[in-house]
Design a protein around this motif. Sequence first.
Motif, short mmCIF file in Angstrom:
data_model
loop_
_atom_site.label_atom_id
_atom_site.label_comp_id
_atom_site.label_asym_id
_atom_site.label_seq_id
_atom_site.Cartn_x
_atom_site.Cartn_y
_atom_site.Cartn_z
N THR A 45 0.84 -1.19 0.00
CA THR A 45 0.00 0.00 0.00
C THR A 45 0.87 1.24 0.00
O THR A 45 2.10 1.18 0.15
CB THR A 45 -0.92 0.02 1.24
OG1 THR A 45 -1.77 1.18 1.16
CG2 THR A 45 -0.12 0.08 2.53
N TRP A 46 0.22 2.39 -0.20
CA TRP A 46 0.91 3.66 0.01
C TRP A 46 1.18 3.84 1.50
O TRP A 46 0.41 3.40 2.35
CB TRP A 46 0.06 4.82 -0.49
CG TRP A 46 0.03 4.97 -1.98
CD1 TRP A 46 1.09 5.01 -2.82
CD2 TRP A 46 -1.14 5.15 -2.81
NE1 TRP A 46 0.67 5.19 -4.13
CE2 TRP A 46 -0.69 5.28 -4.14
CE3 TRP A 46 -2.50 5.21 -2.55
CZ2 TRP A 46 -1.56 5.46 -5.21
CZ3 TRP A 46 -3.38 5.40 -3.61
CH2 TRP A 46 -2.91 5.53 -4.93
N ASN A 47 2.26 4.54 1.79
CA ASN A 47 2.67 4.77 3.19
C ASN A 47 1.95 6.00 3.75
O ASN A 47 2.51 7.08 3.85
CB ASN A 47 4.19 4.94 3.26
CG ASN A 47 4.67 5.05 4.69
OD1 ASN A 47 3.97 4.67 5.63
ND2 ASN A 47 5.87 5.58 4.87
N GLY A 92 -3.62 3.46 4.19
CA GLY A 92 -2.93 2.22 3.90
C GLY A 92 -2.58 1.44 5.14
O GLY A 92 -2.83 0.23 5.25
N ASP A 139 5.02 -6.44 5.19
CA ASP A 139 4.26 -5.28 4.71
C ASP A 139 5.16 -4.45 3.80
O ASP A 139 6.26 -4.06 4.21
CB ASP A 139 3.80 -4.41 5.89
CG ASP A 139 2.82 -5.12 6.82
OD1 ASP A 139 1.94 -5.82 6.30
OD2 ASP A 139 2.96 -4.99 8.04
N THR A 158 5.50 -0.94 1.42
CA THR A 158 4.90 0.39 1.25
C THR A 158 5.72 1.22 0.27
O THR A 158 6.90 0.95 0.03
CB THR A 158 4.80 1.17 2.57
OG1 THR A 158 6.12 1.40 3.08
CG2 THR A 158 3.97 0.41 3.60
#
Length: 387
Positions: free
Chosen positions: A169-171, A175, A196, A198
């Motif tokens: 995901t985006w940080n 997210g 995870d 990012t």
Amino acid sequence: MTPWLKLTTLAALAGMAGLAHAQAKPPLKVGLMLPYTGTYASLGNMIENGFKLYVQEQGGKLAGREIQYFKVDDESEPSKGTDNVNKLIKRDQVDVLVGTVHSGVALAMAKAARENNTLLIIPNAGADAITGPMCAANIVRSSFSNWQPGYAMGIVAGQRGIKRAMTITWNYAAGAETVKGFTEGLEKGGGKVVKDLTLPFPNVEFQALLTEIAAQKPDAVYAFFAGGGAVKFVKDYAAAGLNKTIPLYGPGFLTDGTLEAQGSSAQGLLTTLHYADNLDTPRNNAFRKSFALTYKANADVYAVQGYDAAQLLAAGLAAAKGDLDKRDVITAAMRKTVVDSPRGKFSISPAGNPVQDMYLREAKGQNNEFKAVAVKALADPARGCKM
């Protein structure tokens, strides 16, 4: 009629007209702070269209009040959030704020709404803190918390036998929080997140991270992206051949409003969300028909959330008979109402978040089709909320 009687009659009529004028309520000033440019521009437009559609269906008024709109492009830029929201609160002196999409911007809006006691209805941004530590009587959400769809997909992944998963995901807040929800749901089913991944918002250079996924070979990947970022990620994931060996899961934003652009890359993707395009109910069918006729476009979850933001506002205003000074009446009514939404009926938690069914959907053609109820009447835990 004598001149005296005529004058008396005219004076009485003038007095009645003056009284009616005095009693007429001024327009309700609604401030729309949404993304109108950049990655989330299409989402902002759908939310605005959904909101205005409900108002239009009520004859252009809510609780007898004409609606006057003020708009600010939030640019999905948290650093500009405070300045932008103050344009609406202090410059335009709006009665109600409606916004936004980006969780970082919404946090700035919620802080300003608390400080100025301005009514705020959030039609998308799911930042957990808004109905957690930052919860307030004057803030409600017509959408979801970031935790909700993530947790629901974690439950589904566990039921499908996923033991090792990776997330990407985006940080930023949305997210991190949706990944946290997914991890919690997956662990409940005996699985775990092994890594995870990012990257900064709105970066869409995914190749290095896709290479890492290929090397790790997890049982599944959970991805949170939306708008243009979701289009590129899904296409890049398929181009790398990963969709043939590692199932890709996500919250509904991965495929909502993006299926046409994603093309064949998205077909068959499973997501969880509080709305599915083909929910075959009279309420949803009527809504989709009305939206299509009005805007010459198909409604999506963002349009539903905008539409329901207007429904929440209408419920509060109706209880107060349109009197904005009765703030306690308005906010209490918004929490007591059961919203007859295209997504299905939902209530509002004491913290101000929808308590709603989360659906498992599959991307087929141009629709995110209903497959099953993933979790019934899921309530956000509202951790840290004290009111």
